[in-house]
Design an enzyme around this catalytic site. Structure first.
Site, PDB file in Angstrom:
ATOM      1  CD  GLU A 322     -25.040 -34.221 -94.796  1.00  0.00           C
ATOM      2  OE1 GLU A 322     -24.168 -34.352 -95.656  1.00  0.00           O
ATOM      3  OE2 GLU A 322     -25.186 -33.171 -94.138  1.00  0.00           O
ATOM      4  CG  HIS A 351     -45.750 -26.043-117.688  1.00  0.00           C
ATOM      5  ND1 HIS A 351     -46.709 -26.010-118.666  1.00  0.00           N
ATOM      6  CD2 HIS A 351     -46.205 -25.234-116.696  1.00  0.00           C
ATOM      7  CE1 HIS A 351     -47.685 -25.200-118.304  1.00  0.00           C
ATOM      8  NE2 HIS A 351     -47.409 -24.713-117.110  1.00  0.00           N
ATOM      9  CE  LYS A 455     -16.695 -34.839 -97.069  1.00  0.00           C
ATOM     10  NZ  LYS A 455     -16.842 -34.219 -95.755  1.00  0.00           N
TER      11      LYS A 455
END
Ligand SMILES: O=P(O)(O)OC[C@H]1O[C@](O)(CO)[C@@H](O)[C@@H]1O
Length: 531
Positions: A322, A351, A455
């Site tokens: 950010e 793994h 948003k």
């Protein structure tokens, strides 16, 4: 490079600080021996930028605010007396409040001791507390903590089912700097509802941490919540762990917040030094800069060989991406900066995706995180002279060497042990490294201009949903294809959103939207039954 040459390079470049309990090994990054000399003028400018930031310069021109997370752990550095006072008072208030909760001087609405914390927040208002809780919470924790950091109804239900028997002993921290974040206010409303269904007076359980005069602040005052703790303009969400955002949940869990703050403060002191080789944050920032060539577009893989640090990469993902993920530089040039951060923990990652790191694209560098003290007691011996911790240690060295053999670059950060102090050190270290790197690439690390766009579109989607529901409601019993609805409500260009919203509505029971299945999914008709 030969093993002996690697060892010489290791000794030459190892940063070691016994006060902070930290080592940084950059020998496996392929910078040249004159790199630090060449980069000196640039990093000196970054040091100056950081100095003026700490003195209270307006470092966030579009939001017109100061950036002062450093003052949170050393209030005497804040540029104004009222800021110094407010920070110190808040730390005191956090300690007093938590102590009263622990001693039972503040009881729940049913007169019981508080046993649990439920933190409602998102982004910077949750990631730091999650990281710190995972790193430092043990079985003897004073209050168990859980998190609601989304607006996922199923997530709400699962958590409420888990804590329902102890709801009357749960203290709810609603954290939002802006006080208007939808995910957080939805979580708050859903939590209120659960409290009222259980006949509990929610206000005696709710605490707000928010900016002064925010929507949340006003609501908490109006509804007479248990307590309100402040957040200030000069603290960004992703650098708020040493504000009330991180300190209150930590203190409630019984984590030593003085030590956390001391670690951050002492790390700030070291990272304020203008000598590159003595400044661990400058060393990190310069390694990032070396690897990205100052243009970004690379990946930083964080692999801590320690379960307690598992959420560090998630925390750093916001702090770094950010802050550094920016379209424009400070001169308004399009630069599309950014470093992608991911990782989980070793040796688990061995793994999982380490296969690709070894054989796949060469666009990343790794930061291994090593914790010297593996356990606070002695271990059982699993085989001749070997414990489980020895394997953890060996797997780190194994993966690191395997990567080096394939010419993959890595940094290794070693800390003595995981304590509130060392966690404070790590937080401050990366906060400063991000600030310095941002100066090196000439971007503003302290705004997030583009997060609003998603948003805004979400708000448009919600409004569209309201319109189409009103339309179906006003025409109960009549059936329409998505295209017909779009035409009727005058939103033809939004046909895809309408189609997807109808799918969403029919999968959920809230507004009685139904559909007649048609073999061509786009010709399916939607309706609300007539009464
Ligand atoms: O604390 P708030 O204001 O609810 O914001 C939560 C998060 O949302 C953002 O503003 C952007 O998504 C983050 O920067 C911030 O940490």
């Amino acid at each position: 490079m030969e093993q002996s040459a690697l060892w010489d390079r290791y000794k030459k470049y190892l940063y070691l600080n016994n006060t902070l309990g930290i080592y940084i090994d950059i020998s496996r990054m392929n910078f040249s021996d004159n790199y630090f000399e060449e980069i000196k003028p640039k990093i000196e400018t970054a040091f100056k930028d950081m100095e003026s930031l700490e003195k209270g310069a307006i470092a966030n021109p579009d939001e017109k605010r100061m950036v002062g997370h450093f003052w949170l752990r050393n209030p005497s550095l804040a540029p104004k007396p009222e800021i110094r006072e407010e920070i110190s008072e808040t730390i005191l208030k956090i300690k007093e409040f938590s102590s009263k909760i622990h001693k039972g001087e503040i009881l729940s609405s049913t007169g019981k001791m508080f046993k649990r914390v439920l933190l409602v927040g998102i982004g910077g208002s949750a990631l730091g507390p999650q990281f710190v809780a995972n790193a430092l919470q043990d079985n003897d924790t004073k209050l168990q903590i859980s998190f609601l950091d989304n607006t996922d109804p199923d997530g709400f239900d699962r958590l409420f089912a888990k804590i329902k028997d102890e709801l009357d002993q749960t203290i709810v921290l609603v954290i939002s700097k802006s006080g208007g974040t939808k995910e957080t206010s939805n979580g708050m409303e859903e939590t209120k509802e659960i409290f009222s269904k259980t006949n509990l007076t929610f206000s005696k359980h709710f605490v707000a941490i928010t900016g002064k005069y925010s929507k949340l602040h006003k609501l908490a005052l109006q509804e007479d919540w248990l307590e309100i703790f402040p957040l200030w303009d000069f603290v960004g969400g992703r650098t708020s762990e040493t504000s009330a955002v991180g300190l209150l949940p930590a203190a409630l869990q019984g984590i030593d917040i003085d030590e956390l703050l001391r670690g951050a403060k002492e790390c700030d002191e070291q990272t304020r030094r203008n000598d590159i080789c003595q400044n661990p944050a400058a060393i990190l920032a310069l390694m990032w800069y070396y690897f990205t060539q100052g243009v970004g577009g690379k990946e930083m893989v964080i692999i801590p060989y320690n379960d307690r640090l598992q959420l560090f990469s998630k925390y750093l993902q916001q702090l770094i991406m950010e802050s550094l993920g920016k379209e424009k530089d400070l001169n308004d040039n399009i630069v599309n900066q950014g470093i992608a951060v991911y990782g989980n923990k070793g040796s688990t990652d061995q793994h999982s995706y380490v296969q690709q790191l070894l054989d796949g694209p060469d666009n990343y560098f790794i930061t291994f995180m090593e914790v010297l003290k593996k356990r606070s007691k002695t271990s059982i011996i699993l085989e001749d002279k070997v414990t489980s911790g020895d394997y953890l240690h060996a797997f780190l060295l194994g993966t690191r060497n395997a990567l080096t053999k394939k010419q993959k670059q890595s940094i290794t950060i070693t800390v003595d042990e995981i304590t509130p102090y060392s966690i404070g050190v790590l937080i401050a270290l990366y906060e400063r490294a991000v600030g310095l790197y941002a100066s090196l690439v000439n971007i503003n690390a302290y705004h997030q201009p583009s997060v609003e766009s998603g948003k805004k579109i979400a708000t448009l989607t919600i409004n569209l949903q309201k319109d189409l529901l009103s339309f179906l409601d006003n025409n109960r019993g009549k059936k329409y294809t998505p295209l017909e609805i779009a035409t009727e409500i005058g939103q033809n260009t939004e046909i895809e959103t309408i189609f997807k919203t109808l799918q969403h509505l029919t999968a959920n029971m809230n507004f009685n939207v139904e559909k007649d299945n048609h073999e061509d999914v786009f010709s399916t008709k939607y309706f609300i039954k007539a009464n």
